[in-house]
Design a protein around this motif. Structure first.
Motif, PDB file in Angstrom:
ATOM      1  N   ILE A   1      -3.995  -8.040 -21.997  1.00  0.00           N
ATOM      2  CA  ILE A   1      -4.736  -8.976 -21.154  1.00  0.00           C
ATOM      3  C   ILE A   1      -4.309  -8.684 -19.723  1.00  0.00           C
ATOM      4  CG2 ILE A   1      -5.150 -11.395 -20.555  1.00  0.00           C
ATOM      5  CD1 ILE A   1      -4.482 -12.105 -23.481  1.00  0.00           C
ATOM      6  N   LEU A   2      -5.252  -8.237 -18.902  1.00  0.00           N
ATOM      7  CA  LEU A   2      -4.974  -7.923 -17.498  1.00  0.00           C
ATOM      8  C   LEU A   2      -5.537  -9.035 -16.625  1.00  0.00           C
ATOM      9  CD1 LEU A   2      -5.858  -4.098 -17.341  1.00  0.00           C
ATOM     10  CD2 LEU A   2      -3.739  -5.197 -18.094  1.00  0.00           C
ATOM     11  N   VAL A   3      -4.710  -9.584 -15.752  1.00  0.00           N
ATOM     12  CA  VAL A   3      -5.121 -10.681 -14.878  1.00  0.00           C
ATOM     13  C   VAL A   3      -5.254 -10.150 -13.457  1.00  0.00           C
ATOM     14  CG1 VAL A   3      -4.651 -13.028 -14.103  1.00  0.00           C
ATOM     15  CG2 VAL A   3      -3.840 -12.282 -16.363  1.00  0.00           C
ATOM     16  N   ASP A   4      -6.465 -10.204 -12.912  1.00  0.00           N
ATOM     17  CA  ASP A   4      -6.714  -9.738 -11.543  1.00  0.00           C
ATOM     18  C   ASP A   4      -6.589 -10.918 -10.598  1.00  0.00           C
ATOM     19  OD1 ASP A   4      -7.382  -7.963  -9.505  1.00  0.00           O
ATOM     20  OD2 ASP A   4      -9.504  -8.458  -9.631  1.00  0.00           O
ATOM     21  N   CYS A   5      -5.664 -10.821  -9.646  1.00  0.00           N
ATOM     22  CA  CYS A   5      -5.332 -11.942  -8.755  1.00  0.00           C
ATOM     23  C   CYS A   5      -6.040 -11.826  -7.403  1.00  0.00           C
ATOM     24  CB  CYS A   5      -3.827 -11.976  -8.500  1.00  0.00           C
ATOM     25  SG  CYS A   5      -2.853 -12.336  -9.956  1.00  0.00           S
TER      26      CYS A   5
ATOM     27  N   HIS B   1       3.724 -11.390 -18.993  1.00  0.00           N
ATOM     28  CA  HIS B   1       4.965 -10.737 -19.381  1.00  0.00           C
ATOM     29  C   HIS B   1       5.489  -9.878 -18.232  1.00  0.00           C
ATOM     30  CE1 HIS B   1       2.963 -11.369 -23.396  1.00  0.00           C
ATOM     31  NE2 HIS B   1       4.158 -11.829 -23.649  1.00  0.00           N
ATOM     32  N   SER B   2       4.556  -9.288 -17.457  1.00  0.00           N
ATOM     33  CA  SER B   2       4.976  -8.385 -16.393  1.00  0.00           C
ATOM     34  C   SER B   2       3.928  -8.325 -15.291  1.00  0.00           C
ATOM     35  CB  SER B   2       5.238  -6.978 -16.952  1.00  0.00           C
ATOM     36  OG  SER B   2       4.056  -6.438 -17.507  1.00  0.00           O
ATOM     37  N   VAL B   3       4.347  -7.778 -14.155  1.00  0.00           N
ATOM     38  CA  VAL B   3       3.470  -7.617 -12.990  1.00  0.00           C
ATOM     39  C   VAL B   3       3.327  -6.130 -12.675  1.00  0.00           C
ATOM     40  CG1 VAL B   3       3.091  -8.191 -10.556  1.00  0.00           C
ATOM     41  CG2 VAL B   3       4.280  -9.812 -12.036  1.00  0.00           C
ATOM     42  N   LEU B   4       2.079  -5.700 -12.504  1.00  0.00           N
ATOM     43  CA  LEU B   4       1.795  -4.347 -12.041  1.00  0.00           C
ATOM     44  C   LEU B   4       1.345  -4.458 -10.588  1.00  0.00           C
ATOM     45  CD1 LEU B   4      -0.086  -1.575 -13.964  1.00  0.00           C
ATOM     46  CD2 LEU B   4      -0.598  -2.006 -11.573  1.00  0.00           C
ATOM     47  N   VAL B   5       1.975  -3.687  -9.721  1.00  0.00           N
ATOM     48  CA  VAL B   5       1.729  -3.803  -8.280  1.00  0.00           C
ATOM     49  C   VAL B   5       1.045  -2.552  -7.743  1.00  0.00           C
ATOM     50  CG1 VAL B   5       2.774  -4.157  -6.011  1.00  0.00           C
ATOM     51  CG2 VAL B   5       3.799  -5.237  -8.048  1.00  0.00           C
ATOM     52  N   PRO B   6      -0.239  -2.630  -7.369  1.00  0.00           N
ATOM     53  CA  PRO B   6      -0.874  -1.512  -6.664  1.00  0.00           C
ATOM     54  C   PRO B   6      -0.392  -1.499  -5.207  1.00  0.00           C
ATOM     55  CG  PRO B   6      -2.483  -2.969  -7.708  1.00  0.00           C
ATOM     56  CD  PRO B   6      -1.195  -3.706  -7.645  1.00  0.00           C
ATOM     57  N   LEU B   7      -0.022  -0.331  -4.720  1.00  0.00           N
ATOM     58  CA  LEU B   7       0.541  -0.216  -3.385  1.00  0.00           C
ATOM     59  C   LEU B   7      -0.150   0.923  -2.645  1.00  0.00           C
ATOM     60  CD1 LEU B   7       2.920  -1.499  -1.728  1.00  0.00           C
ATOM     61  CD2 LEU B   7       4.240   0.509  -2.394  1.00  0.00           C
ATOM     62  N   GLN B   8      -0.809   0.589  -1.544  1.00  0.00           N
ATOM     63  CA  GLN B   8      -1.522   1.600  -0.767  1.00  0.00           C
ATOM     64  C   GLN B   8      -0.534   2.487  -0.024  1.00  0.00           C
ATOM     65  OE1 GLN B   8      -4.371  -0.116   1.886  1.00  0.00           O
ATOM     66  NE2 GLN B   8      -5.114   1.841   2.660  1.00  0.00           N
TER      67      GLN B   8
ATOM     68  N   ILE C   1       0.444  -9.399 -21.702  1.00  0.00           N
ATOM     69  CA  ILE C   1      -0.222  -9.933 -20.513  1.00  0.00           C
ATOM     70  C   ILE C   1       0.389  -9.302 -19.269  1.00  0.00           C
ATOM     71  CG2 ILE C   1      -0.835 -12.009 -19.218  1.00  0.00           C
ATOM     72  CD1 ILE C   1      -0.337 -13.587 -21.864  1.00  0.00           C
ATOM     73  N   ILE C   2      -0.450  -8.599 -18.513  1.00  0.00           N
ATOM     74  CA  ILE C   2      -0.008  -7.922 -17.299  1.00  0.00           C
ATOM     75  C   ILE C   2      -0.817  -8.469 -16.128  1.00  0.00           C
ATOM     76  CG2 ILE C   2       0.218  -5.712 -16.106  1.00  0.00           C
ATOM     77  CD1 ILE C   2       0.329  -4.346 -18.852  1.00  0.00           C
ATOM     78  N   THR C   3      -0.119  -9.039 -15.163  1.00  0.00           N
ATOM     79  CA  THR C   3      -0.768  -9.523 -13.943  1.00  0.00           C
ATOM     80  C   THR C   3      -0.788  -8.397 -12.911  1.00  0.00           C
ATOM     81  OG1 THR C   3      -0.324 -11.881 -14.194  1.00  0.00           O
ATOM     82  CG2 THR C   3      -0.391 -11.032 -11.960  1.00  0.00           C
ATOM     83  N   ILE C   4      -1.940  -8.176 -12.310  1.00  0.00           N
ATOM     84  CA  ILE C   4      -2.087  -7.144 -11.277  1.00  0.00           C
ATOM     85  C   ILE C   4      -2.172  -7.857  -9.934  1.00  0.00           C
ATOM     86  CG2 ILE C   4      -3.507  -5.222 -10.450  1.00  0.00           C
ATOM     87  CD1 ILE C   4      -4.333  -4.761 -13.354  1.00  0.00           C
ATOM     88  N   ALA C   5      -1.134  -7.698  -9.125  1.00  0.00           N
ATOM     89  CA  ALA C   5      -1.012  -8.551  -7.942  1.00  0.00           C
ATOM     90  C   ALA C   5      -0.491  -7.800  -6.731  1.00  0.00           C
ATOM     91  CB  ALA C   5      -0.062  -9.727  -8.250  1.00  0.00           C
ATOM     92  N   ASN C   6      -0.994  -8.201  -5.591  1.00  0.00           N
ATOM     93  CA  ASN C   6      -0.465  -7.816  -4.289  1.00  0.00           C
ATOM     94  C   ASN C   6      -1.085  -8.783  -3.294  1.00  0.00           C
ATOM     95  OD1 ASN C   6       0.207  -6.613  -1.789  1.00  0.00           O
ATOM     96  ND2 ASN C   6       0.350  -4.593  -2.763  1.00  0.00           N
ATOM     97  N   GLN C   7      -0.243  -9.423  -2.474  1.00  0.00           N
ATOM     98  CA  GLN C   7      -0.787 -10.416  -1.542  1.00  0.00           C
ATOM     99  C   GLN C   7      -1.587  -9.781  -0.414  1.00  0.00           C
ATOM    100  OE1 GLN C   7       2.298  -9.357  -1.630  1.00  0.00           O
ATOM    101  NE2 GLN C   7       3.485  -9.802   0.214  1.00  0.00           N
TER     102      GLN C   7
ATOM    103  N   ILE D   1       8.783  -6.471 -13.860  1.00  0.00           N
ATOM    104  CA  ILE D   1       7.894  -5.603 -13.082  1.00  0.00           C
ATOM    105  C   ILE D   1       7.474  -4.455 -13.994  1.00  0.00           C
ATOM    106  CG2 ILE D   1       7.665  -4.081 -11.098  1.00  0.00           C
ATOM    107  CD1 ILE D   1       9.756  -5.821  -9.682  1.00  0.00           C
ATOM    108  N   GLN D   2       6.194  -4.444 -14.348  1.00  0.00           N
ATOM    109  CA  GLN D   2       5.662  -3.373 -15.202  1.00  0.00           C
ATOM    110  C   GLN D   2       5.764  -2.037 -14.487  1.00  0.00           C
ATOM    111  OE1 GLN D   2       4.186  -3.219 -18.286  1.00  0.00           O
ATOM    112  NE2 GLN D   2       3.663  -1.057 -18.052  1.00  0.00           N
ATOM    113  N   GLY D   3       5.426  -2.043 -13.194  1.00  0.00           N
ATOM    114  CA  GLY D   3       5.521  -0.819 -12.425  1.00  0.00           C
ATOM    115  C   GLY D   3       4.775  -0.926 -11.107  1.00  0.00           C
ATOM    116  N   ILE D   4       5.049   0.021 -10.231  1.00  0.00           N
ATOM    117  CA  ILE D   4       4.366   0.137  -8.944  1.00  0.00           C
ATOM    118  C   ILE D   4       3.437   1.337  -9.032  1.00  0.00           C
ATOM    119  CG2 ILE D   4       4.651   0.295  -6.433  1.00  0.00           C
ATOM    120  CD1 ILE D   4       6.248  -2.024  -7.666  1.00  0.00           C
ATOM    121  N   VAL D   5       2.149   1.129  -8.765  1.00  0.00           N
ATOM    122  CA  VAL D   5       1.210   2.252  -8.793  1.00  0.00           C
ATOM    123  C   VAL D   5       0.747   2.533  -7.362  1.00  0.00           C
ATOM    124  CG1 VAL D   5      -0.739   0.729  -9.404  1.00  0.00           C
ATOM    125  CG2 VAL D   5      -0.925   3.196  -9.743  1.00  0.00           C
ATOM    126  N   LEU D   6       0.937   3.765  -6.922  1.00  0.00           N
ATOM    127  CA  LEU D   6       0.591   4.160  -5.561  1.00  0.00           C
ATOM    128  C   LEU D   6      -0.876   4.564  -5.514  1.00  0.00           C
ATOM    129  CD1 LEU D   6       3.881   6.111  -4.968  1.00  0.00           C
ATOM    130  CD2 LEU D   6       3.182   4.050  -3.733  1.00  0.00           C
TER     131      LEU D   6
END
Length: 264
Positions: free
Chosen positions: A127-131, A147-154, A8-14, A183-188
């Motif tokens: 399982i990807l959770v879009d926040c 299990h982890s968070v993947l962070v998209p970063l502009q 389970i990977i949550t994809i999050a950025n506030q 933290i699964q990783g930071i994706v730019l």
């Protein structure tokens, strides 16, 4: 706990507008394309992930709201998409009222976790959770279940400032709700090679976070922006465009990191 095979990977950025939902849709599609069985849980009341996968609002008979209030199971709420091996639990505007409904319940941050704990027999690889683009009870549920968070970063000037706030939030969740959250990783994302500032942001993020930052850069790409209006992931809309190719590379990196984690 959900089966380990259900990663389970949550994809999050506030912060909004960073490519979070685009990343969820296209990463899920890329994983499904190489034979993984994938589920997206759309936890954003705007429902952009659902729309971007061609799920019309009239077809969302059940949603992630039904999952969180406990009236239906993952198996009942999941809808097959046009992408083989990819299903989605769509979002509806009902989610807007969820916080008021369950805010007094002692298990309010664990509703999604409880629902996903029952998915062992469904054998999703990922399982990807879009926040939503905020830190609220929905995001808390996503992080409590993951299990982890993947962070998209502009790749923009204020990226590091927002990232430090998000990393502190993740630390707070780890301390109080989910000690195993990683933290699964930071994706730019939205990288423009012609922009010197974008390259500086890349360098700064890599300097601060090192190996946590994926090698893949997701470029600004018109075809990726167009794809949701056709109800398709970019990978289906135009496989050969630079954005689609980047998401395929990202999926390879995600799988490589998962293999390294299991081997450790």
């Amino acid at each position: 706990m959900a089966s380990e095979r259900n990663r389970i990977i949550t994809i999050a950025n506030q912060k909004g507008g960073v490519g979070k939902t685009t990343t969820a849709i296209n990463l899920a599609t890329a994983l499904a394309a190489i034979g993984e069985r994938v589920l997206i849980v759309d936890l954003d009341p705007q429902g952009n992930a659902s729309t971007g996968l061609g799920i019309q609002r009239r077809d969302r008979k059940l949603s992630s709201y039904d999952l969180l209030v406990g009236s239906h199971t993952v198996e009942e709420a999941a809808i097959d998409t046009a992408v083989p091996n990819l299903s989605i639990i769509p979002s509806t505007l009902d989610l807007l009222g969820l916080e008021m409904e369950i805010s007094q319940q002692p298990d309010r941050v664990y509703r999604l976790k409880k629902a996903l704990d029952q998915t062992g027999g469904l054998a999703y690889s990922y399982i990807l959770v879009d926040c939503p683009p905020s830190f609220n009870l929905l995001t808390m549920n996503a992080m409590a279940a993951a299990h982890s968070v993947l962070v998209p970063l502009q790749c923009e000037f204020f990226a590091l400032e927002g990232l430090s706030q998000l990393l502190e939030t993740i630390n707070q969740v780890r301390r109080g709700v989910n000690p195993s959250l990683d933290i699964q990783g930071i994706v730019l994302t939205m990288f423009d090679a012609r922009n010197n500032l974008a390259q500086q942001v890349v360098n700064d993020v890599r300097t601060h976070l090192g190996e946590k930052v994926y090698r893949t850069l997701i470029p600004r790409n018109v075809r990726v922006s167009e794809a949701p209006s056709y109800g398709k992931p970019a990978i289906l809309y135009d496989l050969k465009c630079a954005g689609s190719q980047a998401y395929l590379q990202l999926a390879s990196e995600v799988i490589q990191r998962e293999r390294q984690r299991k081997a450790a």
